[in-house]
Design an enzyme around this catalytic site. Structure first.
Site, short mmCIF file in Angstrom:
data_model
loop_
_atom_site.label_atom_id
_atom_site.label_comp_id
_atom_site.label_asym_id
_atom_site.label_seq_id
_atom_site.Cartn_x
_atom_site.Cartn_y
_atom_site.Cartn_z
N HIS A 126 0.85 -1.18 0.00
CA HIS A 126 0.00 0.00 0.00
C HIS A 126 0.90 1.24 0.00
O HIS A 126 1.65 1.46 0.96
CB HIS A 126 -0.89 0.05 1.24
CG HIS A 126 -1.64 -1.22 1.52
ND1 HIS A 126 -2.05 -1.59 2.79
CD2 HIS A 126 -2.06 -2.22 0.69
CE1 HIS A 126 -2.69 -2.74 2.73
NE2 HIS A 126 -2.71 -3.15 1.47
N TYR A 130 2.67 2.99 13.90
CA TYR A 130 3.22 3.94 12.93
C TYR A 130 2.57 5.31 13.11
O TYR A 130 1.38 5.45 13.29
CB TYR A 130 3.08 3.44 11.49
CG TYR A 130 1.73 2.90 11.09
CD1 TYR A 130 0.85 3.67 10.34
CD2 TYR A 130 1.36 1.60 11.41
CE1 TYR A 130 -0.38 3.17 9.94
CE2 TYR A 130 0.13 1.08 11.02
CZ TYR A 130 -0.73 1.88 10.28
OH TYR A 130 -1.95 1.39 9.89
#
EC number: 1.1.1.133
Length: 483
Positions: free
Chosen positions: A78, A141
């Site tokens: 992605h 993240y």
């Protein structure tokens, strides 16, 4: 496609390090783990230390976490429209990244085995892939855009199993757990590359806007308030600034302003001048801050009173009229966002109406003008402002304020007008007059006070590697092209 593999299996590291990879902008962070009998502690994101070592100051706004119950859970590829800093909280993962950005590194791959001692900074447009190597793996993240359902339309995908990408997954993919969506992603050969960052220029048809068009890589020019037929952005209506699609814009150049110096003095124009030159700049600066853009803004010698013969970038503001006051206020606003280039100019000449074009027109018609001889400065050609902007952006020069004008001796407006007549071999005569005499000849017209001295010191932009051309040579070239 090229493949780079880094293995970081050691559970403990002694110092913070940032390592470059084969994918431009993709960085590996070696994170110190401080251990004792209870476990470990680490600084997962430490702005001052990490940016000092080369990590971009990417201004994260959201923290996400992913839990994988079983080893073999695999996600990707992605490529997302934001930057992210990935790190492991528990367990180990195998990370793979493929560059899906348009450009020479498209298809380049980096793989890293990650535990708590490793982080990876992933720039926008680089495809992410992860495989859990242990049960109960958790990774986190930080991202610098808020996720939304609409943002997913900007993703670019590639297939985890594509042999052209060539990732050797530790747990074979036929034994892994993948989503239906990931299974359907296209091979690299069918991927439309992630679009490069956009540059937006406000002020599409002005002198500088026209000069920027051939120098920038596919810039976008939404309309400005002075061009009502192009009202995608209207600087008098801040809501049009807020509504514009700023996703993927990395550079915002504001080349628009209310520049009619005398008209700005009239009461009926005060609100418009302030709206365009100040309020709109405040909104553009906030947009640049929100989306971490580089902001380029054009300033003016009118922020000074002209009492000094040479103006440096750091001279205190002392505007004499409404126009200068609005430009000084805008300069103060722009300076609140560190990632800015503010170019201060004087006596601008380009396409459209300007002093040189007016003098050339009078010369062609045999008209002898009266021109003031007690205001001093140097011409600035819009092509040179545009070239200076491109230079600062492409070289990564230090952000801040830079004077830009033509080089050479200081001249009066009379000197320049006489030179135009001389170069065009015109029959008319240019008559020098004082500013007071010239203003008296205009009757009841409202006139703004001008700085007596407008010459700009060019040392800083020279130190940045840009050499301003000689103003007289540029004047000759300008007249030769147009007349």
């Amino acid at each position: 496609m090229s493949l780079e593999t880094a293995s970081h299996a050691a559970p403990d590291t002694a110092e913070l390090r940032v390592e470059e990879t084969a994918v431009p902008g993709l960085l590996i962070l070696h994170l110190p783990l401080h251990t004792d009998n209870r476990g470990w502690f680490k600084e997962n994101w430490q702005r001052a230390k990490m940016t000092a070592l080369g990590l971009p100051d990417f201004a994260p706004v959201q923290n996400n976490m992913s839990f994988n119950a079983s080893a073999g859970a695999t996600r990707g590829f992605h490529a997302e429209p934001w930057d992210k800093l990935v790190s492991v909280a528990s367990g180990r993962i195998f990370g793979a990244w493929v560059d899906l950005r348009e450009g020479p590194s498209f298809g380049r791959v980096v793989t890293v085995e990650m535990g708590p001692e490793t982080g990876v900074f992933v720039p926008r447009g680089v495809g992410n892939g992860y495989q859990a190597l242990a049960d109960g793996t958790v990774y986190a993240y930080l991202v610098n855009e808020h996720w939304s359902a609409g943002a997913k339309a900007s993703y670019t995908f590639a297939n985890l199993a594509d042999p052209q990408i060539g990732v050797d997954w530790p747990i074979p993919l036929d034994r892994s757990e993948r989503s239906e969506a990931d299974l359907a992603h296209p091979p690299l050969a069918d991927v439309t590359p992630f679009a490069p960052p956009r540059t937006v220029v406000i002020g599409s048809e002005g002198q500088l806007g026209n000069s920027l068009r051939p120098l920038l890589n596919s810039p976008q020019f939404p309309g400005g308030a002075e061009f009502p037929g192009l009202d995608e952005i209207d600087l008098t209506r801040p809501e049009t600034i807020e509504a514009y699609d700023w996703q993927g814009v990395s550079t915002l150049i504001n080349a628009a302003a209310f520049t009619a110096v005398d008209a700005a003095q009239r009461p009926e124009n005060l609100a418009t001048a302030w709206a365009i030159n100040v309020t709109a700049v405040r909104h553009l600066t906030e947009i640049a801050r929100r989306h971490r853009m580089t902001l380029v803004h054009i300033s003016s010698d009118y922020v000074f009173d002209g009492s000094r013969e040479i103006h440096t970038e750091d001279e205190p503001f002392a505007p004499l009229g409404v126009y200068g006051t609005t430009k000084a206020a805008a300069d103060e606003i722009v300076a609140t966002w560190p990632r800015h280039y503010l170019l201060r100019t004087s006596w601008v000449v380009g396409r459209g109406r300007n002093f040189v074009a007016t003098m050339a027109d009078l010369a062609a018609r045999g008209i002898s003008p009266r021109v003031v001889d007690d205001q001093f400065g140097r011409l600035t050609f819009s092509d040179d402002i545009a070239a200076a902007i491109r230079h600062l952006l492409t070289t990564g020069a230090p952000h801040g304020t830079y004077n830009i004008s033509g080089d050479g001796p200081t001249c009066s407006w009379y000197d320049i007008a006489a030179r135009v007549f001389e170069l065009l071999d015109a029959p008319g005569v240019v008559t020098p007059v004082s500013t007071a005499e010239y203003d008296a000849g205009r009757g009841d017209a409202i006139t703004a006070r001008r700085p007596v001295h407008s010459t700009l010191d060019l040392s800083r932009i020279r130190a940045a590697g840009f050499t301003p051309p000689d103003a007289d040579r540029r004047l000759q070239e300008y007249l030769a092209r147009r007349y």
